[in-house]
Design a protein around this motif. Structure first.
Motif, PDB file in Angstrom:
ATOM      1  N   LYS A  25      92.493 -17.480  60.308  1.00  0.00           N
ATOM      2  CA  LYS A  25      93.549 -18.005  59.547  1.00  0.00           C
ATOM      3  C   LYS A  25      94.653 -18.618  60.614  1.00  0.00           C
ATOM      4  CE  LYS A  25      91.403 -17.135  55.483  1.00  0.00           C
ATOM      5  NZ  LYS A  25      91.230 -18.278  54.375  1.00  0.00           N
ATOM      6  N   TYR A  26      95.484 -19.354  59.823  1.00  0.00           N
ATOM      7  CA  TYR A  26      96.684 -19.737  60.244  1.00  0.00           C
ATOM      8  C   TYR A  26      97.749 -18.776  60.204  1.00  0.00           C
ATOM      9  CZ  TYR A  26      94.936 -24.474  59.977  1.00  0.00           C
ATOM     10  OH  TYR A  26      94.278 -25.667  60.014  1.00  0.00           O
ATOM     11  N   ASP A  31     105.553 -18.203  56.649  1.00  0.00           N
ATOM     12  CA  ASP A  31     105.384 -18.046  55.078  1.00  0.00           C
ATOM     13  C   ASP A  31     106.806 -17.801  54.456  1.00  0.00           C
ATOM     14  OD1 ASP A  31     102.669 -18.517  55.658  1.00  0.00           O
ATOM     15  OD2 ASP A  31     101.961 -16.758  54.648  1.00  0.00           O
ATOM     16  N   THR A  68      98.422 -27.916  64.264  1.00  0.00           N
ATOM     17  CA  THR A  68      97.500 -27.554  62.990  1.00  0.00           C
ATOM     18  C   THR A  68      97.077 -28.607  62.082  1.00  0.00           C
ATOM     19  OG1 THR A  68      99.481 -26.600  61.703  1.00  0.00           O
ATOM     20  CG2 THR A  68      98.030 -25.050  63.236  1.00  0.00           C
ATOM     21  N   GLU A  72      94.118 -29.106  59.346  1.00  0.00           N
ATOM     22  CA  GLU A  72      94.619 -29.135  57.800  1.00  0.00           C
ATOM     23  C   GLU A  72      93.931 -30.240  56.902  1.00  0.00           C
ATOM     24  OE1 GLU A  72      98.621 -28.273  57.827  1.00  0.00           O
ATOM     25  OE2 GLU A  72      98.593 -26.313  58.702  1.00  0.00           O
ATOM     26  N   CYS A  77      92.520 -27.580  54.399  1.00  0.00           N
ATOM     27  CA  CYS A  77      93.387 -26.358  54.726  1.00  0.00           C
ATOM     28  C   CYS A  77      92.503 -25.072  54.390  1.00  0.00           C
ATOM     29  CB  CYS A  77      94.642 -26.248  53.735  1.00  0.00           C
ATOM     30  SG  CYS A  77      96.101 -25.644  54.477  1.00  0.00           S
ATOM     31  N   CYS A  80      93.974 -21.951  55.532  1.00  0.00           N
ATOM     32  CA  CYS A  80      95.413 -21.594  54.972  1.00  0.00           C
ATOM     33  C   CYS A  80      95.206 -20.597  54.043  1.00  0.00           C
ATOM     34  CB  CYS A  80      95.661 -22.719  54.158  1.00  0.00           C
ATOM     35  SG  CYS A  80      96.308 -24.328  55.145  1.00  0.00           S
ATOM     36  N   GLN A  84      99.771 -20.404  51.655  1.00  0.00           N
ATOM     37  CA  GLN A  84     100.046 -21.589  52.613  1.00  0.00           C
ATOM     38  C   GLN A  84      99.490 -22.802  51.782  1.00  0.00           C
ATOM     39  OE1 GLN A  84      97.834 -19.998  55.871  1.00  0.00           O
ATOM     40  NE2 GLN A  84      99.819 -19.461  56.737  1.00  0.00           N
ATOM     41  N   LYS A  85      98.539 -22.737  51.015  1.00  0.00           N
ATOM     42  CA  LYS A  85      97.847 -23.974  50.385  1.00  0.00           C
ATOM     43  C   LYS A  85      98.760 -24.262  49.144  1.00  0.00           C
ATOM     44  CE  LYS A  85      93.022 -22.861  50.876  1.00  0.00           C
ATOM     45  NZ  LYS A  85      91.561 -22.599  50.246  1.00  0.00           N
TER      46      LYS A  85
END
Length: 127
Positions: A25-26, A31, A68, A72, A77, A80, A84-85
């Protein structure tokens, strides 16, 4: 002794940061950023766009975003988190509604075949 304590703190902080990120995951380190403030402030927004478009200098954060961005777009994504999405959707919606020129330039660079754009706009029409 103080140097050892500082070193121990740095190592523990790094381990804690890595432990919070699910594998594949990123990073979650961005965030908590208020994206709306950045989008509405040209002095903060335009340097990111210039960085992404290779038209200006990049901050470390800008370089990470640029690194990224292509992934993405290509994977919709996939790496994500849900948070994040939601942030990506908010940013794209803002760009489409308020900064169409910048959105079009990003699409040309990161999604030249328009595949992500089609998927995203179809999703917008469902909501």
């Amino acid at each position: 002794m103080v140097h050892m304590q500082v070193l121990l703190f740095v190592v523990l902080a790094a381990v804690a940061a890595v432990a919070q990120e699910p594998p594949g995951k990123y990073s979650i380190k961005f965030d908590g950023i208020n994206l709306e403030d950045i989008l509405r402030d040209n002095n903060r927004f335009l340097p990111y766009i210039k960085c992404l478009m290779d038209q200006g200098r990049c901050t470390p954060d800008g370089n990470e975003l640029k690194r990224t961005m292509a992934d993405e777009f290509q994977t919709d994504c996939a790496k994500c988190s849900q948070k994040q999405k939601a942030a990506v959707d908010m940013v794209i919606n803002f760009l489409i509604k308020n900064r169409q020129h910048e959105w079009n330039n990003l699409i040309k660079k990161f999604d030249p075949n328009g595949e992500y754009q089609k998927r995203h706009e179809a999703n917008l029409n469902r909501n």
